[in-house]
Design a protein around this motif. Sequence first.
Motif, PDB file in Angstrom:
ATOM      1  N   GLN A   1      30.163  36.159  27.885  1.00  6.53           N
ATOM      2  CA  GLN A   1      31.418  35.609  27.388  1.00  6.53           C
ATOM      3  C   GLN A   1      32.127  36.616  26.501  1.00  6.53           C
ATOM      4  O   GLN A   1      33.336  36.772  26.574  1.00  6.53           O
ATOM      5  CB  GLN A   1      31.132  34.306  26.635  1.00  6.53           C
ATOM      6  N   GLY A   2      31.385  37.307  25.679  1.00  5.44           N
ATOM      7  CA  GLY A   2      31.988  38.321  24.811  1.00  5.44           C
ATOM      8  C   GLY A   2      32.594  39.464  25.612  1.00  5.44           C
ATOM      9  O   GLY A   2      33.682  39.961  25.294  1.00  5.44           O
ATOM     10  N   LYS A   3      31.893  39.902  26.643  1.00  6.93           N
ATOM     11  CA  LYS A   3      32.415  40.965  27.500  1.00  6.93           C
ATOM     12  C   LYS A   3      33.705  40.508  28.200  1.00  6.93           C
ATOM     13  O   LYS A   3      34.660  41.269  28.327  1.00  6.93           O
ATOM     14  CB  LYS A   3      31.374  41.371  28.544  1.00  6.93           C
ATOM     15  N   ILE A   4      33.722  39.255  28.627  1.00  5.56           N
ATOM     16  CA  ILE A   4      34.907  38.685  29.284  1.00  5.56           C
ATOM     17  C   ILE A   4      36.067  38.632  28.298  1.00  5.56           C
ATOM     18  O   ILE A   4      37.187  39.024  28.625  1.00  5.56           O
ATOM     19  CB  ILE A   4      34.590  37.277  29.841  1.00  5.56           C
ATOM     20  N   ALA A   5      35.807  38.158  27.082  1.00 10.36           N
ATOM     21  CA  ALA A   5      36.869  38.053  26.069  1.00 10.36           C
ATOM     22  C   ALA A   5      37.460  39.418  25.753  1.00 10.36           C
ATOM     23  O   ALA A   5      38.682  39.560  25.628  1.00 10.36           O
ATOM     24  CB  ALA A   5      36.312  37.401  24.798  1.00 10.36           C
ATOM     25  N   ARG A   6      36.608  40.432  25.620  1.00 12.76           N
ATOM     26  CA  ARG A   6      37.113  41.781  25.338  1.00 12.76           C
ATOM     27  C   ARG A   6      38.013  42.261  26.483  1.00 12.76           C
ATOM     28  O   ARG A   6      39.092  42.797  26.252  1.00 12.76           O
ATOM     29  CB  ARG A   6      35.944  42.749  25.137  1.00 12.76           C
ATOM     30  N   ALA A   7      37.590  42.045  27.718  1.00 13.49           N
ATOM     31  CA  ALA A   7      38.392  42.465  28.869  1.00 13.49           C
ATOM     32  C   ALA A   7      39.709  41.690  28.935  1.00 13.49           C
ATOM     33  O   ALA A   7      40.760  42.264  29.230  1.00 13.49           O
ATOM     34  CB  ALA A   7      37.596  42.285  30.162  1.00 13.49           C
ATOM     35  N   MET A   8      39.668  40.401  28.640  1.00 12.04           N
ATOM     36  CA  MET A   8      40.884  39.589  28.703  1.00 12.04           C
ATOM     37  C   MET A   8      41.906  40.016  27.655  1.00 12.04           C
ATOM     38  O   MET A   8      43.109  39.896  27.883  1.00 12.04           O
ATOM     39  CB  MET A   8      40.545  38.099  28.540  1.00 12.04           C
ATOM     40  N   GLN A   9      41.445  40.539  26.518  1.00  9.89           N
ATOM     41  CA  GLN A   9      42.379  41.035  25.504  1.00  9.89           C
ATOM     42  C   GLN A   9      43.177  42.218  26.033  1.00  9.89           C
ATOM     43  O   GLN A   9      44.315  42.423  25.638  1.00  9.89           O
ATOM     44  CB  GLN A   9      41.631  41.436  24.232  1.00  9.89           C
ATOM     45  N   ARG A  10      42.587  42.966  26.937  1.00 12.01           N
ATOM     46  CA  ARG A  10      43.274  44.121  27.531  1.00 12.01           C
ATOM     47  C   ARG A  10      44.264  43.687  28.617  1.00 12.01           C
ATOM     48  O   ARG A  10      45.064  44.501  29.064  1.00 12.01           O
ATOM     49  CB  ARG A  10      42.254  45.084  28.133  1.00 12.01           C
ATOM     50  N   HIS A  11      44.168  42.445  29.049  1.00 10.66           N
ATOM     51  CA  HIS A  11      45.006  41.940  30.157  1.00 10.66           C
ATOM     52  C   HIS A  11      45.647  40.617  29.748  1.00 10.66           C
ATOM     53  O   HIS A  11      45.301  39.556  30.284  1.00 10.66           O
ATOM     54  CB  HIS A  11      44.155  41.758  31.419  1.00 10.66           C
ATOM     55  N   PRO A  12      46.599  40.650  28.823  1.00 13.02           N
ATOM     56  CA  PRO A  12      47.198  39.387  28.359  1.00 13.02           C
ATOM     57  C   PRO A  12      47.907  38.613  29.463  1.00 13.02           C
ATOM     58  O   PRO A  12      48.078  37.397  29.352  1.00 13.02           O
ATOM     59  CB  PRO A  12      48.171  39.833  27.266  1.00 13.02           C
ATOM     60  N   ASP A  13      48.299  39.277  30.545  1.00  8.59           N
ATOM     61  CA  ASP A  13      48.953  38.587  31.653  1.00  8.59           C
ATOM     62  C   ASP A  13      47.967  38.113  32.714  1.00  8.59           C
ATOM     63  O   ASP A  13      48.371  37.585  33.740  1.00  8.59           O
ATOM     64  CB  ASP A  13      50.005  39.499  32.297  1.00  8.59           C
ATOM     65  N   GLY A  14      46.684  38.327  32.451  1.00  8.51           N
ATOM     66  CA  GLY A  14      45.647  37.876  33.373  1.00  8.51           C
ATOM     67  C   GLY A  14      45.104  39.001  34.234  1.00  8.51           C
ATOM     68  O   GLY A  14      45.681  40.088  34.303  1.00  8.51           O
ATOM     69  N   VAL A  15      43.987  38.734  34.860  1.00  6.03           N
ATOM     70  CA  VAL A  15      43.321  39.687  35.744  1.00  6.03           C
ATOM     71  C   VAL A  15      42.576  38.881  36.797  1.00  6.03           C
ATOM     72  O   VAL A  15      42.120  37.766  36.519  1.00  6.03           O
ATOM     73  CB  VAL A  15      42.370  40.619  34.930  1.00  6.03           C
ATOM     74  N   SER A  16      42.470  39.428  37.975  1.00  7.61           N
ATOM     75  CA  SER A  16      41.771  38.715  39.047  1.00  7.61           C
ATOM     76  C   SER A  16      40.276  38.642  38.726  1.00  7.61           C
ATOM     77  O   SER A  16      39.753  39.475  37.968  1.00  7.61           O
ATOM     78  CB  SER A  16      41.962  39.446  40.380  1.00  7.61           C
ATOM     79  N   PRO A  17      39.590  37.667  39.315  1.00  8.79           N
ATOM     80  CA  PRO A  17      38.138  37.603  39.104  1.00  8.79           C
ATOM     81  C   PRO A  17      37.437  38.904  39.518  1.00  8.79           C
ATOM     82  O   PRO A  17      36.528  39.367  38.837  1.00  8.79           O
ATOM     83  CB  PRO A  17      37.692  36.430  39.985  1.00  8.79           C
ATOM     84  N   GLU A  18      37.894  39.501  40.604  1.00 12.47           N
ATOM     85  CA  GLU A  18      37.296  40.753  41.065  1.00 12.47           C
ATOM     86  C   GLU A  18      37.568  41.893  40.073  1.00 12.47           C
ATOM     87  O   GLU A  18      36.687  42.701  39.789  1.00 12.47           O
ATOM     88  CB  GLU A  18      37.827  41.129  42.459  1.00 12.47           C
ATOM     89  N   GLY A  19      38.793  41.926  39.540  1.00 11.29           N
ATOM     90  CA  GLY A  19      39.134  42.930  38.529  1.00 11.29           C
ATOM     91  C   GLY A  19      38.324  42.728  37.258  1.00 11.29           C
ATOM     92  O   GLY A  19      37.882  43.695  36.626  1.00 11.29           O
ATOM     93  N   LEU A  20      38.131  41.478  36.881  1.00 12.49           N
ATOM     94  CA  LEU A  20      37.334  41.161  35.698  1.00 12.49           C
ATOM     95  C   LEU A  20      35.879  41.580  35.914  1.00 12.49           C
ATOM     96  O   LEU A  20      35.255  42.163  35.014  1.00 12.49           O
ATOM     97  CB  LEU A  20      37.431  39.667  35.398  1.00 12.49           C
ATOM     98  N   ALA A  21      35.364  41.336  37.101  1.00 12.97           N
ATOM     99  CA  ALA A  21      33.992  41.744  37.411  1.00 12.97           C
ATOM    100  C   ALA A  21      33.851  43.258  37.334  1.00 12.97           C
ATOM    101  O   ALA A  21      32.894  43.779  36.745  1.00 12.97           O
ATOM    102  CB  ALA A  21      33.589  41.230  38.798  1.00 12.97           C
ATOM    103  N   GLU A  22      34.823  43.955  37.878  1.00 15.22           N
ATOM    104  CA  GLU A  22      34.774  45.423  37.853  1.00 15.22           C
ATOM    105  C   GLU A  22      34.847  45.944  36.420  1.00 15.22           C
ATOM    106  O   GLU A  22      34.092  46.833  36.034  1.00 15.22           O
ATOM    107  CB  GLU A  22      35.922  45.997  38.681  1.00 15.22           C
ATOM    108  N   GLU A  23      35.734  45.386  35.630  1.00 16.02           N
ATOM    109  CA  GLU A  23      35.925  45.878  34.262  1.00 16.02           C
ATOM    110  C   GLU A  23      34.738  45.554  33.351  1.00 16.02           C
ATOM    111  O   GLU A  23      34.398  46.341  32.472  1.00 16.02           O
ATOM    112  CB  GLU A  23      37.202  45.301  33.664  1.00 16.02           C
ATOM    113  N   THR A  24      34.121  44.399  33.549  1.00 15.88           N
ATOM    114  CA  THR A  24      33.018  43.991  32.670  1.00 15.88           C
ATOM    115  C   THR A  24      31.649  44.447  33.162  1.00 15.88           C
ATOM    116  O   THR A  24      30.693  44.463  32.396  1.00 15.88           O
ATOM    117  CB  THR A  24      32.977  42.460  32.524  1.00 15.88           C
ATOM    118  N   GLY A  25      31.568  44.755  34.450  1.00 21.29           N
ATOM    119  CA  GLY A  25      30.265  45.084  35.023  1.00 21.29           C
ATOM    120  C   GLY A  25      29.438  43.844  35.329  1.00 21.29           C
ATOM    121  O   GLY A  25      28.246  43.935  35.593  1.00 21.29           O
TER     122      GLY A  25
END
Length: 104
Positions: free
Chosen positions: A46-70
Amino acid sequence: MPDSSSITVDPEFDGKRLIVGCSRQHLAELDEQYKHRPFVDAELWQGKIARAMQRHPDGVSPEGLAEETGLSLQQIEAGVTWRTIDFQHWHQQFRKKNGPDAEN
């Protein structure tokens, strides 16, 4: 110390908390406290997801989120679920303390 709530600027250190005490006794007390804190993978995710979401205030696809968070899509789902349950627990506690039946 292992700590699933510790999310850092550098993902390499996620899940690890540096503890510093003002004396050896204080450091031992902190060490003992963190030894008994459960490590919850979904909390870390959840913390990794929150950090990634802060970088994408307009949203990110689930696949993009998976790639960014590992994380895998299943880990992302578990992290989001953990956060939802954690928030619901907080909300219930808040209502008990501050609701109409609470003692002021």
